[in-house]
Design an enzyme around this catalytic site. Structure first.
Site, PDB file in Angstrom:
ATOM      1  CE1 TYR A 138      41.617  29.190  14.268  1.00  0.00           C
ATOM      2  CE2 TYR A 138      41.499  31.055  15.775  1.00  0.00           C
ATOM      3  CZ  TYR A 138      40.868  30.123  14.964  1.00  0.00           C
ATOM      4  OH  TYR A 138      39.512  30.145  14.838  1.00  0.00           O
ATOM      5  CD1 TRP A 192      38.460  33.163  12.569  1.00  0.00           C
ATOM      6  CD2 TRP A 192      36.903  33.856  11.097  1.00  0.00           C
ATOM      7  NE1 TRP A 192      37.350  32.361  12.718  1.00  0.00           N
ATOM      8  CE2 TRP A 192      36.375  32.768  11.842  1.00  0.00           C
ATOM      9  CE3 TRP A 192      36.103  34.457  10.134  1.00  0.00           C
ATOM     10  CZ2 TRP A 192      35.087  32.275  11.626  1.00  0.00           C
ATOM     11  CZ3 TRP A 192      34.821  33.961   9.929  1.00  0.00           C
ATOM     12  CH2 TRP A 192      34.332  32.875  10.670  1.00  0.00           C
TER      13      TRP A 192
END
Ligand SMILES: Nc1nc2c(c(=O)[nH]1)N[C@H]1C(S)=C(S)[C@@H](COP(=O)(O)OP(=O)(O)OC[C@H]3O[C@@H](n4cnc5c(=O)[nH]c(N)nc54)[C@H](O)[C@@H]3O)O[C@H]1N2
Ligand SMILES: Nc1nc2c(c(=O)[nH]1)N[C@H]1C(S)=C(S)[C@@H](COP(=O)(O)OP(=O)(O)OC[C@H]3O[C@@H](n4cnc5c(=O)[nH]c(N)nc54)[C@H](O)[C@@H]3O)O[C@H]1N2
Ligand SMILES: [Mo]
Length: 768
Positions: free
Chosen positions: A110, A112
């Site tokens: 996980y 950005w």
């Protein structure tokens, strides 16, 4: 195609950038005139990409290389050639496939990462691993996981869709009289949007609201969660008590007959069940305004006045996503919908609610007319997943069972963790626990730009390029522009594009053609652009051809829904446009959720005391810790950049605390303080202020975690709030991160302030 000249165009989660270079090095990145309010986050990039912390060569943890256990996060590294690093990985992948199967590889990974459709770190890794038999993934995100799981039960459909359909601020400016902000509307957060935020529009739209006389109430511990220009009334609740506040408001509406029974009858189910709870018929506790005032610390008359005002005006309720990143975070979502349903304005222009208003800069401001083509990830033969925030739980408890969205599931037995484009030692809660969890796997691989704490907890670290160093195409999740991204400089040292890394690895593992389909990285960008262009042209838009696009134009597309009102069609005709819930209506009581039989989740919005308070920890650690997003960077990205560093206090992250709390502890503005609780401790720099309500401290996220192994609890030298947060997650309903619910104590730090070490590489040694 002619090669582009400086300044080079690039795109990031915070907007378009113009990259200046000198002698092949990036010297500055600035905003583009296309954006009237460019984000200042661009100013972090140049120093960071050229910084000391940059990973320049593949490196392997020394103990791991020698077949010893050692300790991840503390061991030294050995720099190796690409050939050696990739051989080691190929050997590990082959070994795992044959001994434990692909279900032992976790690549949820996980984070950005960076903007750019093709060089998206997670998509690249997942595409590669899918050619190798797959991996265990993660489901959901850290931003609004509780909403992703709960909202389909409450109003139906995907929450991602709900935020795209949010009522526009331009509509609010025209129709709304009162905006009630739970958690404010922090402008610092609206700088970004996943994949690109090319034009910042919120400030302009809010100025229209002010011009038209819209009133704002800010229910947040931070005064400046509502911009000064809004002149909002400030009513700070104790953190974690918003559900009680909303119930107090709801109770006033109910007993004064101000609720909209016609709306409730026609558009919702289950109000009776909720009303029995609200009035105390169900459990003997009357949730009236006095009860709410007691819990939240907001004066009872203010609550009653606010309820009446909300009922008498066109009112928009706005609840930040941060409220659901907290203990029992599903409940403020349900209660927001319940309160808005009682007011009966859902689906009317400027009425109803928005959940997640400031979660990115596009919500209520813009969306895009069609989807760009992503890099196809292929098919993952492994069906197993974990809810995203159960990473430590999974690594510490292989085979254990857990509840999630009504299911009972089992954790896989993970032997290899591969992380790219994310920084769990920034983002996950209870970092001391995560450190223990990260000792468990046999192998940890991290692809990184910088020597983040996550890279330091890996066995094999692969140096990668940044988005300014590669050609790509930018189009954000909801952005209405397509940006040609030009390679402004070559990656430094031996850093490489991830596509090239997997191409080499795939060749070693016999899946090269499946991975590349015979294309180079730049040919892939061209393919994705051409596919996107075809989609656009089919939808009636005129888009330049590939060569013209890459030669340097930003392509702007029209806003498809400038007058959008959330749930307007459902309101207009609930039979023709039923909600995708079991009843077709808004479910203020859900049989499905009640059927999950979770003790604290009764099938309607419920008030539950946060963990640290229920356990009495707040008696020892009396200050509520808020850890929202940083104004000076995106999460932990470019923390060693100029803007981020300029806000530090003697190199520490600033922590905001109220004047009275500071005085009671002998703390002055600019002092180094120690923040601590049972879970951990960190240093930070005190910012004393009246803009935070007493009893709270605000330490935003993203200071690179820098544990001092010689100090108590491996104290973090730098100011990362996640050494203090707990890892219990919201509840077994959605298992979402619950960062905003920690209690802490703060004291003046009287020791010798240690140097920050995380901005330099870890110790490099030769192999024995
Ligand atoms: N206490 C607390 N914790 C929180 C939150 C909170 O409110 N409070 N918020 C949570 C939320 S909402 C979120 S979204 C998360 C964010 O958590 P993350 O998304 O993990 O944070 P980032 O700093 O964006 O991490 C991205 C990492 O990817 C690297 N990177 C960038 N581009 C590339 C690339 O092309 N390739 C590779 N391999 N790496 C790349 C960057 O260097 C950086 O280290 O944090 C969560 N954590
Ligand atoms: N500059 C910048 N912008 C960002 C990001 C970034 O890293 N940097 N990250 C982006 C991402 S990934 C996300 S998910 C969004 C997050 O967006 P949000 O979820 O909106 O952000 P937060 O900062 O967690 O919370 C907003 C505010 O809620 C308040 N708050 C916290 N707890 C409570 C409470 O219990 N009650 C009340 N009433 N208020 C409370 C805090 O004061 C905080 O300022 O931001 C995005 N925007
Ligand atoms: Mo997020």
């Amino acid at each position: 195609m002619s090669s582009p000249k400086p300044p080079f165009l690039t795109s990031s989660h915070w907007g378009i950038g113009l990259v200046d270079t000198k002698d092949g090095r990036i010297t500055s990145v600035r905003g583009h005139e296309f954006d009237p309010e460019p984000s200042s986050l661009n100013s972090n990039i140049a120093d960071s990409v050229n910084g000391k912390a940059r990973v320049l060569r593949p490196a392997v943890r020394k103990s791991w290389l020698e077949g010893k256990k050692g300790e991840r996060g503390r061991d030294a590294f050995v720099e190796v050639s690409w050939e050696t690093a990739l051989d080691l990985i190929a050997k590990e992948v082959t070994h795992l496939k044959h001994t434990h199967g692909n279900g032992a590889i976790f690549a949820g990974s996980y984070g950005w990462a960076s903007a750019g459709r093709f060089h998206h770190a997670q998509s690249q890794l997942k595409r590669f691993l899918n050619t190798q038999g797959g991996f265990v993934r993660s489901e959901g995100n850290y931003s609004y996981n509780a909403a992703l799981v709960a909202m389909p039960h409450i109003i139906g459909g995907s929450y991602r869709g709900h935020i795209v359909q949010a009522t526009r601020w331009t509509v609010i400016a025209q129709h709304t009289e009162l905006v009630v902000l739970f958690g404010g509307l922090p402008m610092r957060n609206t700088q970004i949007c996943d994949g690109g935020n090319s034009k910042h529009r919120l400030a302009g739209n809010l100025a229209k609201c002010v011009e038209n006389g819209v009133n704002f109430v800010n229910l947040s511990p931070l005064r400046r969660d509502a911009d000064a220009s809004l002149a909002a009334q400030w009513l700070p609740p104790k953190p974690g008590t918003d559900v009680a506040v909303m119930m107090g408001l709801a109770h006033t509406l109910l007993v004064e007959g101000l609720h909209d029974t016609a709306f409730l009858d026609r558009y919702t189910v289950g109000f009776d069940r909720f009303a029995r709870y609200l009035t105390g018929k169900a459990d003997g506790v009357v949730k009236d305004a006095d009860w709410a005032a007691d819990i939240s610390g907001i004066a009872v008359e203010k609550l009653r006045e606010l309820a009446r005002e909300m009922a008498s005006k066109r009112t928009m309720i706005s609840t930040v996503a941060g409220l659901q990143r907290a203990d029992w975070g599903e409940q403020p979502l349900w209660m927001t919908v319940t309160l808005a349903a009682m007011l009966g304005q859902i689906g009317l222009p400027g009425g109803g609610y928005t959940i997640g208003s400031a979660v990115n800069g596009h919500i209520g401001n813009i969306s895009r007319p069609f989807r760009p083509s992503p890099l196809p990830q292929g098919v993952n033969p492994i069906a197993d997943f974990i809810p995203v925030a159960m990473i430590s739980e999974m690594l510490l408890n292989p085979g254990a069972s857990y509840r999630y969205d009504g299911q009972t599931r089992q954790f896989p037995d993970i032997r290899m963790v591969w992380w790219v484009g994310g920084n769990p030692f920034h983002h996950h809660q209870d970092l001391n626990r995560l450190r223990q969890a990260f000792q468990r796997p046999e192998t940890v691989i991290v692809n990184e730009i910088n020597w983040t704490a996550t890279a330091r907890h890996a066995d094999i670290v692969l140096p990668v390029s940044t988005s300014q160093e590669r050609m790509d195409m930018g189009m954000g999740q909801t952005d209405n522009v397509i940006v040609p991204m030009q390679a402004a400089a070559a990656p430094p040292g031996q850093a490489r594009h991830e596509y090239d890394i997997y191409t080499k690895l795939a060749a070693k593992l016999n899946s090269k053609h499946a991975f590349t389909e015979g294309l180079s990285a730049d040919q892939w960008v061209e393919r994705l652009y051409n596919e996107t262009r075809d989609t656009g042209v089919a939808a009636g838009y005129d888009l330049p051809d590939w060569a013209a696009f890459m030669a340097g134009t930003i392509v702007e597309l029209p806003d498809p829904t400038p007058d959008q009102v959330f749930l307007a069609d459902f309101r207009a005709d609930p039979v023709a446009h039923p909600r995708p819930t079991p009843s077709g209506r808004i479910e203020l009581y859900s049989e499905t959720v009640a059927g999950f039989a979770l003790p604290e989740c009764q099938g309607h919005a419920s008030w539950v005391v946060p963990h640290d308070v229920a356990l009495g920890l707040h008696l020892t650690y009396p200050l509520a810790l808020l850890s929202g997003q940083p104004k000076t960077r995106l999460h932990s990205q470019f923390d060693n950049g100029a803007l981020s560093l300029s806000h530090k206090i003697k190199g520490r992250e600033p922590v905001m605390l109220n004047r009275t709390d500071a005085a009671a502890r002998g703390i002055s503005d600019g002092d180094i303080v120690e923040i601590f609780n049972d879970r951990g401790r960190c240093l930070a720099g005190a910012r004393v202020s009246d803009d935070i309500a007493p009893g709270n401290v605000f330490l935003w996220t993203g200071a690179w975690y820098d544990p001092d192994f010689t100090a108590p609890d491996h104290r973090d030298r730098h100011g990362n709030p996640n050494v203090l947060t707990h890892d219990k997650r919201t509840s077994a309903f959605s298992q979402s991160p619950a960062a905003h619910s920690a209690y802490v104590q703060v004291q003046k730090f009287r020791g010798i302030v240690p140097e920050i070490t995380v901005f330099k590489p870890p110790q490099m040694v030769d192999q024995d």
